[in-house]
Design a protein around this motif. Structure first.
Motif, short mmCIF file in Angstrom:
data_model
loop_
_atom_site.label_atom_id
_atom_site.label_comp_id
_atom_site.label_asym_id
_atom_site.label_seq_id
_atom_site.Cartn_x
_atom_site.Cartn_y
_atom_site.Cartn_z
N VAL A 346 16.08 55.24 26.19
CA VAL A 346 15.88 56.05 25.92
C VAL A 346 15.44 56.81 24.63
CG1 VAL A 346 17.78 58.34 24.90
CG2 VAL A 346 18.09 56.57 27.02
N GLY A 347 14.85 54.98 23.49
CA GLY A 347 15.23 55.46 22.38
C GLY A 347 15.52 55.67 21.15
N VAL A 348 15.30 55.13 19.89
CA VAL A 348 16.61 55.04 18.93
C VAL A 348 16.65 56.58 18.37
CG1 VAL A 348 16.96 54.13 16.54
CG2 VAL A 348 15.43 52.58 18.21
N GLY A 349 18.12 56.67 18.50
CA GLY A 349 17.95 58.35 18.05
C GLY A 349 18.28 59.69 18.76
N LYS A 350 17.41 59.32 19.68
CA LYS A 350 17.24 60.24 20.70
C LYS A 350 18.65 60.42 21.23
CE LYS A 350 13.38 61.90 24.26
NZ LYS A 350 14.05 61.34 25.20
N GLN A 351 19.47 61.89 21.87
CA GLN A 351 20.35 61.32 22.63
C GLN A 351 20.28 61.09 23.77
OE1 GLN A 351 23.77 61.68 21.49
NE2 GLN A 351 23.91 62.42 24.46
N PHE A 352 20.73 60.08 23.88
CA PHE A 352 21.40 59.75 25.77
C PHE A 352 21.99 61.15 26.83
CE2 PHE A 352 25.11 58.28 28.54
CZ PHE A 352 23.62 58.05 30.14
N ARG A 353 21.31 61.39 28.09
CA ARG A 353 22.20 62.19 28.69
C ARG A 353 22.00 61.36 30.03
NH1 ARG A 353 20.44 67.37 27.58
NH2 ARG A 353 20.00 67.52 25.72
N HIS A 354 22.85 61.85 30.58
CA HIS A 354 23.46 61.33 31.61
C HIS A 354 22.21 60.89 32.75
CE1 HIS A 354 23.69 64.28 35.19
NE2 HIS A 354 23.33 65.24 34.65
N THR A 355 21.30 61.85 32.86
CA THR A 355 19.99 61.28 33.41
C THR A 355 19.67 60.36 33.48
OG1 THR A 355 18.41 63.53 32.37
CG2 THR A 355 19.82 64.18 34.68
N ASP A 356 19.67 59.80 32.42
CA ASP A 356 19.22 58.69 32.23
C ASP A 356 19.20 57.39 32.44
OD1 ASP A 356 17.58 59.86 29.76
OD2 ASP A 356 18.98 59.76 28.09
N ALA A 357 20.84 57.46 32.69
CA ALA A 357 21.23 56.09 33.88
C ALA A 357 20.89 55.94 34.48
CB ALA A 357 23.43 57.01 34.17
N ASP A 358 19.89 57.05 34.89
CA ASP A 358 19.02 56.45 36.97
C ASP A 358 18.33 54.84 36.53
OD1 ASP A 358 20.55 57.58 38.05
OD2 ASP A 358 19.09 59.30 38.55
N ARG A 359 17.77 55.21 34.47
CA ARG A 359 17.31 53.89 33.64
C ARG A 359 17.46 53.26 32.93
NH1 ARG A 359 13.52 56.61 30.37
NH2 ARG A 359 15.22 58.08 29.94
N LEU A 360 18.74 52.87 32.97
CA LEU A 360 19.59 52.24 32.59
C LEU A 360 20.46 51.31 33.68
CD1 LEU A 360 20.85 54.15 29.75
CD2 LEU A 360 18.77 53.03 29.58
N PRO A 361 20.09 50.11 33.85
CA PRO A 361 20.57 49.01 35.24
C PRO A 361 21.72 48.71 34.72
CG PRO A 361 18.34 48.76 35.19
CD PRO A 361 18.38 49.94 33.95
N TYR A 362 21.38 47.82 33.43
CA TYR A 362 22.76 47.50 32.68
C TYR A 362 24.01 47.99 31.79
CZ TYR A 362 25.69 44.01 30.16
OH TYR A 362 26.44 43.54 29.75
N PHE A 363 23.32 48.74 31.90
CA PHE A 363 24.91 50.57 31.09
C PHE A 363 25.39 50.68 32.95
CE2 PHE A 363 25.49 55.17 31.15
CZ PHE A 363 26.72 54.87 30.32
N GLN A 364 24.53 51.04 33.38
CA GLN A 364 25.22 51.59 35.16
C GLN A 364 26.22 50.53 35.57
OE1 GLN A 364 23.32 52.68 38.38
NE2 GLN A 364 21.77 54.08 37.27
#
Ligand code: HEM
Length: 506
Positions: A346-364
């Motif tokens: 997502v990038g440091v300091g850039k607000q996470f959005r729920h659509t980002d979750a698709d690109r974050l397998p560990y978070f999911q």
């Protein structure tokens, strides 16, 4: 002599009459007993521990949470489905994925109803005038249940598309950040699990701006949960007075809490006005009012749809979010991995959005692990079969109450090796979805009664856990101790967190 003979005859006649009556009564009683016992032996019910008169299996619940005890018994006895009696009330508990699948999928058309008689079911499904069915949650299978579910489910996709993400990021999260900015240790239950969740639910139900009513809804919901808890206990433990007490609570509930809540919903509606087809101002209430105007539902049903979003959504989603935050603070390596993945993707300091979750397998994977261990609902909301049937090789009489031990399924070592350890990796590279068709990973239920709030719930869990994990470093608050507390949903003391802003965040 004649007198003696006639008295003897009288005596004989009256004796035979008495005997005849006695024999008659005995035959009737005997037939009732035979009929009853033949009715009993007709059913081959699932096995269970021996039951004591009056109190049933209540002593078997000593020394632990109910779902933990049930799981222990099912494991020891190897009972995929078992009988359990709360005083006179029989409940069946399913404890394997195979029988869960048979109940909710293969025989989903039979096991898709609810018990009509409990206080909660009466109070939450009937209109205050007692004339019509209103909601979905406790409503037996039928037209009212179907139409309510349809509107709720459709509403959530619209919400995500039209309002959700943007308004939450621009308005709701900054409100939370500013509230906690000056606090050394935050009460995560009040700040996040209750207030922020209710604000999002309010925006979902009544549109942007409605979050201002959170202060009014939260205490009303808390009162309602209190009534529900007390009444459940009375019904299970004092069955003889349970019905009268239920009636009393029903009156208090209907005349007091429901009336106040419905009044509040009507007042919010009148302030908001009806704004059809204005995408930016979308809210569930538009769909509901349209359905009411078209004659699909009546006004009580409309109000009950709102009610079930707050009642069904607050402590379930809030409990899951609080539980996952607790998992992260107690397992710092998981938190650090989430933060690293977010910084990279997502990038440091850039607000996470729920659509980002698709690109974050560990978070999911971490969210799935969190929901496995910290579901707010340990057992499935009880179902009933609306006809005589069978399950797992046993007979299930019509209207028997039956539930699934979701807490246990989530700790079945055959499905989840080392089930008590926190290992998000177990979900990596696997296609485990929340509909749970193999019935091993069941968070929201499965089949016809699956939670209609699932889309919104996952949205709230992702946005709130993701945003806090990305922005803050967590430690346990000083005043937080592991201690049990009473309550239907929140069994532990509220989680307190010390949050330190991470580098790069304003
Ligand atoms: C993490 C959060 C949530 C969890 C874990 C959860 C879980 C569940 C479960 C296990 C059921 C019972 C399914 C069954 O009986 O087979 C259920 C039903 C239900 N949930 Fe949720 N839920 C959550 C959030 C929500 C939200 C946000 C809403 C509303 C906006 C909601 C509304 C309902 C309703 C109305 C039902 C009854 C459905 C029916 O009987 O047909 N839930 N939920």
């Amino acid at each position: 002599m004649t007198t003696i003979v006639s008295s003897a005859q009288d005596l004989w006649t009256s004796w035979t009459l008495t005997t005849q009556i006695c024999v008659g009564v005995a035959v009737v009683l005997f037939s009732i007993v035979v009929m009853k016992s033949s009715r009993k032996i007709k059913y081959k019910l699932p096995p269970g521990l021996p039951q004591l008169p009056v109190i049933g299996n209540m002593l078997d619940m000593r020394g632990g949470e109910m779902h933990e005890k049930w799981w222990q018994i099912a494991q020891e006895k190897k009972w995929p489905i078992m009988s359990f009696k709360f005083s006179s009330k029989l409940m069946l508990i399913v404890s394997t994925p195979e029988v869960t699948k048979e109940m909710l999928i293969t025989k989903g058309n039979v096991f898709n109803s609810r018990d009509k008689d409990t206080f909660l079911n009466l109070a939450l499904r009937k209109s205050p005038d007692g004339k019509s069915e209103t909601g979905a949650l406790f409503t037996p299978h039928g037209p009212a249940w179907k139409v309510t579910r349809k509107i709720m489910v459709a509403g959530q996709n619209e919400f995500k598309k039209n309002v959700g993400d943007q308004y939450i990021v621009d308005t709701i999260l900054p409100q939370l950040y500013s509230e906690i900015a000056g606090e050394t240790s935050i009460d995560a239950r009040i700040r996040v699990a209750k207030m922020t969740v209710i604000r999002i639910l309010l925006v979902f139900v009544f549109g942007p701006g409605a979050e201002q009513y959170a202060d009014q809804i939260v205490p009303l919901n808390d009162d309602l949960f209190h009534v529900v808890d007390t009444n459940n206990a009375i019904e299970f433990f004092l069955p003889l007075v349970g019905r009268q007490m239920s009636w009393l609570y029903y009156k208090i509930y209907q005349r007091g809490l429901v009336a106040r809540k419905y009044k509040l919903y009507d007042s919010i509606l009148s302030q908001r006005g009806i704004k059809y087809n204005q995408a930016k101002q979308w809210s569930l209430s538009d769909m509901v009012q349209l359905a009411e105007k078209n004659g699909e539902i009546n006004h009580y049903q409309a109000l009950q749809i709102f009610e079930e979003c707050f009642f069904g959504g607050q402590d379930t989603a809030g409990g899951a979010i609080e539980g996952i935050l607790k998992m992260l603070v107690e397992n710092q390596e998981v938190l650090v991995k989430i933060q690293k993945e977010m910084d990279d993707v997502v990038g440091v300091g850039k607000q996470f959005r729920h659509t980002d979750a698709d690109r974050l397998p560990y978070f999911q994977a971490a969210i799935k692990e969190g929901l496995r261990l910290h579901r707010a609902i340990p057992v499935l909301t009880p179902h009933v079969a609306h006809e005589d049937t069978t399950l797992g090789g046993y007979d299930i009489p019509k209207d028997t109450i039956i539930t699934v031990n979701l807490w246990g399924l989530a700790r079945d070592p055959a499905s989840f090796p080392d089930p008590f350890e926190v290992k998000p990796e177990r979900f990596l590279g696997k296609d485990t979805n929340f509909s749970g068709n193999d019935c091993k990973y069941v968070v929201f239920g499965v089949g016809q009664r699956i939670c209609p709030g699932q889309t919104l719930a996952l949205f709230m869990v992702n946005v709130l856990v993701g945003s806090l994990a990305q922005r803050y470093h967590f430690e346990l608050g000083n005043d937080w101790k592991h201690k049990r507390d009473a309550g239907t949903f929140f069994k532990e003391l509220a989680l307190h967190l010390k949050l330190t802003k991470r580098h790069g965040f304003q």
